[in-house]
Every structure is written in C-alpha cells, then in structure tokens.
Design a protein around this motif. Structure first.
Motif, PDB file in Angstrom:
ATOM      1  N   ARG A 317       0.825  -1.211   0.000  1.00  9.12           N
ATOM      2  CA  ARG A 317       0.000   0.000   0.000  1.00  9.12           C
ATOM      3  C   ARG A 317       0.864   1.268   0.000  1.00  9.12           C
ATOM      4  NH1 ARG A 317      -5.269   0.284   1.591  1.00  9.12           N
ATOM      5  NH2 ARG A 317      -6.284  -1.716   1.831  1.00  9.12           N
ATOM      6  N   HIS A 367      -7.817   5.224   4.677  1.00  5.96           N
ATOM      7  CA  HIS A 367      -7.761   5.026   3.224  1.00  5.96           C
ATOM      8  C   HIS A 367      -7.822   6.365   2.499  1.00  5.96           C
ATOM      9  CE1 HIS A 367      -8.551   1.013   4.267  1.00  5.96           C
ATOM     10  NE2 HIS A 367      -9.853   1.144   4.457  1.00  5.96           N
ATOM     11  N   ASN A 369      -7.554   8.023  -1.556  1.00  5.44           N
ATOM     12  CA  ASN A 369      -7.359   7.778  -2.973  1.00  5.44           C
ATOM     13  C   ASN A 369      -6.066   8.366  -3.482  1.00  5.44           C
ATOM     14  OD1 ASN A 369      -9.239   6.169  -4.156  1.00  5.44           O
ATOM     15  ND2 ASN A 369     -10.800   7.767  -4.153  1.00  5.44           N
ATOM     16  N   GLY A 414      -7.882   2.591  -3.811  1.00  2.85           N
ATOM     17  CA  GLY A 414      -6.739   3.297  -4.407  1.00  2.85           C
ATOM     18  C   GLY A 414      -5.645   2.339  -4.876  1.00  2.85           C
ATOM     19  N   PRO A 415      -5.214   1.370  -4.051  1.00  6.02           N
ATOM     20  CA  PRO A 415      -4.134   0.458  -4.486  1.00  6.02           C
ATOM     21  C   PRO A 415      -4.601  -0.582  -5.508  1.00  6.02           C
ATOM     22  CG  PRO A 415      -4.359   0.483  -2.083  1.00  6.02           C
ATOM     23  CD  PRO A 415      -5.565   1.168  -2.631  1.00  6.02           C
ATOM     24  N   GLN A 455     -20.685  -3.901  -2.774  1.00  8.54           N
ATOM     25  CA  GLN A 455     -19.368  -4.035  -3.412  1.00  8.54           C
ATOM     26  C   GLN A 455     -19.133  -5.515  -3.712  1.00  8.54           C
ATOM     27  OE1 GLN A 455     -16.154  -2.340  -1.120  1.00  8.54           O
ATOM     28  NE2 GLN A 455     -14.758  -2.317  -2.867  1.00  8.54           N
ATOM     29  N   LYS A 526     -17.689  -7.991   8.200  1.00  8.32           N
ATOM     30  CA  LYS A 526     -16.774  -6.994   8.798  1.00  8.32           C
ATOM     31  C   LYS A 526     -17.502  -6.312   9.940  1.00  8.32           C
ATOM     32  CE  LYS A 526     -14.531  -2.594   7.829  1.00  8.32           C
ATOM     33  NZ  LYS A 526     -14.143  -1.597   6.849  1.00  8.32           N
ATOM     34  N   ILE A 531     -13.372  -5.752   4.303  1.00  6.61           N
ATOM     35  CA  ILE A 531     -13.985  -6.025   3.001  1.00  6.61           C
ATOM     36  C   ILE A 531     -12.923  -6.537   2.034  1.00  6.61           C
ATOM     37  CG2 ILE A 531     -15.202  -5.010   1.036  1.00  6.61           C
ATOM     38  CD1 ILE A 531     -16.572  -3.111   3.093  1.00  6.61           C
ATOM     39  N   GLU A 532     -11.842  -5.770   1.886  1.00  5.41           N
ATOM     40  CA  GLU A 532     -10.720  -6.245   1.057  1.00  5.41           C
ATOM     41  C   GLU A 532      -9.960  -7.291   1.857  1.00  5.41           C
ATOM     42  OE1 GLU A 532     -10.319  -5.203  -2.005  1.00  5.41           O
ATOM     43  OE2 GLU A 532     -11.551  -3.389  -2.035  1.00  5.41           O
TER      44      GLU A 532
HETATM   45  P1  XMP Z   1     -11.857  -2.456   4.167  1.00  4.96           P
HETATM   46  O1  XMP Z   1     -11.072  -3.482   3.424  1.00  4.96           O
HETATM   47  O2  XMP Z   1     -11.012  -1.585   5.046  1.00  4.96           O
HETATM   48  O3  XMP Z   1     -12.474  -1.491   3.054  1.00  4.96           O
HETATM   49  O4  XMP Z   1     -13.009  -3.046   4.913  1.00  4.96           O
HETATM   50  C1  XMP Z   1     -13.485  -0.558   3.246  1.00  4.96           C
HETATM   51  C2  XMP Z   1     -13.751   0.148   1.928  1.00  4.96           C
HETATM   52  O5  XMP Z   1     -12.618   0.946   1.558  1.00  4.96           O
HETATM   53  C3  XMP Z   1     -12.095   0.519   0.317  1.00  4.96           C
HETATM   54  N1  XMP Z   1     -10.637   0.621   0.432  1.00  4.96           N
HETATM   55  C4  XMP Z   1      -9.914   1.647  -0.045  1.00  4.96           C
HETATM   56  N2  XMP Z   1     -10.280   2.755  -0.737  1.00  4.96           N
HETATM   57  N3  XMP Z   1      -8.020   3.438  -0.836  1.00  4.96           N
HETATM   58  C5  XMP Z   1      -9.327   3.625  -1.147  1.00  4.96           C
HETATM   59  O6  XMP Z   1      -9.655   4.616  -1.798  1.00  4.96           O
HETATM   60  C6  XMP Z   1      -7.568   2.371  -0.137  1.00  4.96           C
HETATM   61  O7  XMP Z   1      -6.400   2.217   0.144  1.00  4.96           O
HETATM   62  C7  XMP Z   1      -8.589   1.422   0.262  1.00  4.96           C
HETATM   63  N4  XMP Z   1      -8.532   0.244   0.959  1.00  4.96           N
HETATM   64  C8  XMP Z   1      -9.815  -0.222   1.042  1.00  4.96           C
HETATM   65  C9  XMP Z   1     -12.596  -0.895   0.124  1.00  4.96           C
HETATM   66  O8  XMP Z   1     -12.628  -1.260  -1.246  1.00  4.96           O
HETATM   67  C10 XMP Z   1     -13.965  -0.802   0.764  1.00  4.96           C
HETATM   68  O9  XMP Z   1     -14.878  -0.194  -0.123  1.00  4.96           O
END
Ligand code: XMP
Length: 534
Positions: A317, A367, A369, A414-415, A455, A526, A531-532
């Motif tokens: 990241r 997070h 972008n 973003g990643p 998603q 979650k 999510i990811e």
């Molecule tokens: P997680 O995995 O933390 O994701 O449950 C929650 C939401 O955020 C998105 N996501 C990101 N969006 N940059 C972004 O703009 C990032 O680094 C990033 N990491 C996770 C993820 O797709 C989900 O919608």
C-alpha cells in the motif's frame, strides 16, 4: 478553510442548520436527512465556540445523541450561549437529556435500557407535532426507535412534557415559547415512522428555513463558484474513474471546459478494459460535450517493477501511494503554469479526517485515494464536493449527465488489484484476476444483482489446488468471490447471493480460465474481517 469555500456563493446556504455532534453514530444521518429535506447543514463539534456559531449563523441547531451520560460529572455540555441565542434548539436523546439537566430538570440513570421500537403516547399539544398526527384518525401516538439508558424525569421550568413511552415518562419535552425541544427517540433513523416529518417540521416551520438545497440549484451554484474562483486559470485533476473524481471532472468540464486538464494514471493495477472505459467516458466530455485535455500516464512498468518481491500488504500500500505521488508530481511539473489542483474530497472525508469543525470526535480515516499529495506543490486546492454526502454526489453526477455505469459503480480501492492479489503482485496473477473479476461482475449485472450488493469483486489466492478436467489432473490457482452489503463500509455483511448464481459464476470461471482450478465464496463479515483481503 479552502479557497473554494471562501469563494462559494452563499445563497443556497442562506437557510441553514447546525448539527452539533456529541459523538452519536447517527450524527451524519441527521445531517443527511436535513439535506434530503432540502436544507443545508453542517456538523460541528459539541464544543463549538460562540464566534464559530455566529460566523456560521444557522437558523436552528440540532443537538445529536451520544455515548456520554448526562448524569455523569464529566458528561459533555451544550454550550451555554446557545440557550440565550434565540435560535431554536432540538435535542435528540443525549441532546435532550443534557438540555434538561443544564436548564434545571432532572435526569436519572436507568437500570433498564430502552432499545429498539417503542410507542410514544402524546399527552399535550406541541407546535413540533402540528399536522404530524392524523387528527381525522384521532392519532395520539408516534412509532419511534429508541436507544438510551438515562432518562429525564422532570422537565426544566418553562417546559412541558409532551409524550411518554413505556420506559420513559418524558419521551418528548418542549418550551414552546423559547423554541426549545427535546426528543428521547431518534427521528433521524428510518424506523421512526414520523421522524422525517418531525425534522421537517422543526427546520421548516420552527426555524423558518426554505428548502433551497436541491440538485439543480447545487449544480448551478457550484458551476458559478468554480468559474468565479478559477477565472481564466488552468485546473489539474487526477481522474481515477471512480464516482467522486468523475463527478468533479464532469462539473469542471461544464464550468471551465478547456481550462481543465485530466490526468489518469495507469498503474497496471486496474481492472479489465478500465483504461478504455475511462477514455470513452472522457471523450464524450462526461456528457457535457465540452472538450478539455486528457492525459493517460502509462506507469504500469514503474509500479509493477517496484512491487516485485514485496509480499507485505502494508508495504504494498505504502509503495503504491508513494509511487502514485511521484508519478503525478512528475506529470504536474511538466505542465507549467497550472494554478489549481482539483480533488474529489467529499463531506464524510472532511469529517472523518478531522479537518472539519466537527472532527475532534472522529476517527482518522486510513484510506485515501490520492494519499496526501506533497504540500510543496504550488497549487491552490479546489474541492467542489467538499460539502456533499455520497448520495448527493451521485445525484449531482446524474444531473450532470454521467451514465449509470459510472454513478452506480462499486468503490474500487486506491491500491487497485494489488490488494486483491494476495502477497506478491505478478503480471500473470493480475491477468487471471482480471478475467475472473470480469466474469463475476458481468454476471452480477446480467442477473440484476450488481445494484443489490454494495461491493463485489474477485480475490486471487496464490496457492495451488488439485482439480480434474476430462481425464487429466489439474493443479492450478484458487480465486475467491467476495460480495458485501453495507451502508457505510465501516461494517458489512457478506451478501447472500443465490446458490444458482454462484454455481453459474463458478462454472464460467473454471471453464473459461485455465489457470484456475477452484472457486470459493467468502462468507466473512466486517468486523472481524475487512472487506478487502489485504
Ligand atoms: P476495508 O477493506 O477496510 O475497506 O473493509 C473498506 C472500503 O474501503 C475501500 N478501500 C480503499 N479505498 N483506498 C481507497 O480509496 C484504499 O487504500 C482502500 N482500501 C480499502 C474498500 O474497497 C472498501 O470499499
């Protein structure tokens, strides 16, 4: 405060409400409900100063709920100046309890929590309820949603108790003369049947706000503000193809046409045909027909070379974030004489990054972008969506003519695919993932399920599993389908997709992608999962 805010046209916000945040999980919901009603509002911290309040000049104030106890020594206080400001106040849950306590009423800790549905019997008239109860049907109760421990047992002088529920002898109170109101229940949540009507009554009838905040007015206002602020200068926008940056692009295209330069970085971590899709969207001028400069920066090699050998998710990241900045900065340096940098920051980002007035009580978002561009870039920032919630941004996009394929797109991190290829990112893995992801998403569309989930995507697992095709053994990779339902992406449940649908997707992936020997479905919610996968 950004220059954009200073330059904004104030007409639309002439009639506005201040929402004071006492830490409730529903504070944003209050603000969204008011915006839906057509009233502009902002969220400030509970300890707003008199000066901040006077500068904002709201026509009414809503005090949110919160986790504190009004019976505790150190419970958060409502700023005293509000009680003499002559501006109508509406306290919700903790907001009502704090109001009762500070004005001389009595609040006690209750051994019994009242949580969920409740009926509030109305015993007295209140202008807050005018035309809300159906007098023809002799309606005398409200169907509400409660979530509280403490309760008010005596109202301050000048107030009267308006309604009660089984567990709260005073579930609603009012000082009609001074326009001070308290609700023990939550009018902002969907489950309170007459909730929106009560909020509407408060802001329109009691605070005398006109509903000026609507999508057409917002577009006109933003276009005017952008033109005013930018004048004849050029604006650079990092376009990702996601909803927020696309709406900014469409808005800027409409406002300043060829003064806009959009830069799209192909980092090699995009989905199948994504570059082409973005190019197509841009060539139609985002529906406005406007022409502007569009640059695709081909940086696939830089990103993938740097990612080689890197397994740790956090390292991946950071590396991607830093490389993005480097690539973008290099591109920007080549574009001399650009004054403005546009960003798709939206209101929840402002609140969550603690940059907003209400930010103190909030967690910092991890997070981003565009992961913090360097401050030494000599741009002025322009963030036209800074005051808008996501649903407002979507509505604005529709107004601006963006197609549903952009507006209703699921979020993409973003990643990019780098967090969906577990461990080391390799071109071969990305290629398998792209094909599998396309099948899953296409079929979600075909079956009308895409809009039903919040998603969905595929994850590539770099482990091999045995399979059999015809008479031969197969030893290939594993992918996992992931689909979630969520409102705010902070919590999420796995989507209950129909078995027949999952079966179809699984067969297509196994038949069409020879490097995959097994398809799994992720049934983790979650928390505790995210999510990811990385
Ligand atoms: P997680 O995995 O933390 O994701 O449950 C929650 C939401 O955020 C998105 N996501 C990101 N969006 N940059 C972004 O703009 C990032 O680094 C990033 N990491 C996770 C993820 O797709 C989900 O919608």
């Amino acid at each position: 405060m950004s220059d954009f805010l200073k330059a904004k046209n104030v007409d639309l916000q002439k009639h506005k409400i201040l929402v004071l945040d006492f830490g409730s999980q529903y504070t944003q919901l209050i603000a969204r409900k008011l915006r839906e009603i057509g009233i502009y509002c902002e969220i400030y911290s509970h300890d707003v100063t008199k000066q901040e309040f006077e500068v904002f000049a709201p026509k009414g104030v809503i005090l949110s709920g919160g986790p504190d106890s009004a019976t505790a020594e150190n419970g958060l206080d409502i700023p005293e100046f509000l009680f003499t400001s002559e501006v109508p106040l509406l306290g919700i849950c903790y907001g009502m309890q704090a109001m009762a306590k500070q004005l001389g009423g009595e609040v006690i800790k209750s051994s019994q929590k009242e949580f969920g549905f409740a009926e509030v019997e109305i015993h007295a008239e209140s202008k807050l309820l005018d035309s809300i109860l159906d007098s023809d049907k002799n309606e005398r109760s409200l169907e509400v949603w409660m979530s509280h421990g403490d309760r008010v047992i005596s109202v301050p002088s000048g107030f009267k108790a308006i309604g009660s529920s089984k567990n709260s002898s005073i579930a609603m109170m009012a000082n009609e003369e001074k326009n001070l109101f308290g609700l023990q229940f939550h009018p902002e949540v969907h489950h309170t049947k007459q909730g929106k009507a009560i909020l509407e009554r408060f802001v329109k009838a009691i605070c005398a706000c006109e509903t000026l905040w609507n999508p057409t007015n917002i577009v006109d206002d933003l276009v005017r503000s952008v033109r005013e602020q930018v004048a004849g200068q050029k604006v650079l926008l990092g376009l990702s193809g996601g909803v927020d940056s696309s709406v900014v692009a469409a808005l800027l295209a409409k406002s300043i046409g060829d003064q806009l330069i959009c830069v799209f970085v192909n980092n090699g971590l995009l989905r199948l045909d994504e570059v082409e899709q973005v190019r197509k969207m841009v060539t139609t001028g985002f529906g406005s027909g406007a022409s502007f400069e569009f640059r695709i920066v081909d940086a696939e090699k830089v990103f993938l070379d740097r990612l080689a050998g890197v397994h740790d998710p956090e390292k991946k990241r950071k590396l991607i974030g830093n490389t993005f900045i480097e690539v973008f900065e290099k591109e920007a340096k080549g574009l001399l004489g650009i004054q403005f940098l546009a960003q798709g920051t939206i209101y929840p980002d402002v609140i969550e990054s603690a940059a907003g007035k209400g930010g103190k009580a909030h967690v910092i978002k991890s997070h981003h972008n565009v992961g913090g561009l360097p401050t030494n870039m000599s741009f002025k920032l322009i963030e036209p969506l800074r005051q808008l919630f996501k649903d407002e941004v979507r509505e604005l996009g529709r107004q601006l003519g963006l197609p549903p394929t952009i507006i209703d797109r699921h979020p993409f991190p973003g990643p990019g695919l780098a967090v969906r290829v577990l461990g080391e990112v390799k071109e071969q893995f990305l290629s398998v993932l792209r094909k599998a992801d396309k099948i899953f998403i296409d079929e979600l569309h075909n079956y009308g399920l895409y809009e039903k989930v919040s998603q969905a995507f595929v994850v590539f697992l770099p482990v091999k599993s045995v399979g059999v095709v015809g008479d031969s053994r197969r030893y290939d990779y594993v992918v996992s389908l992931r689909a979630v339902e969520t409102v705010d992406f902070m919590t999420a449940t796995w989507a209950r997709l129909p078995y027949e649908f999952l079966d179809l997707v699984s067969r297509r992936i196994l038949n069409e992608i020879e490097e995959v020997s097994r398809v799994t479905f992720d049934i983790s919610s979650k928390p505790p999962s995210t999510i990811e996968w990385e």
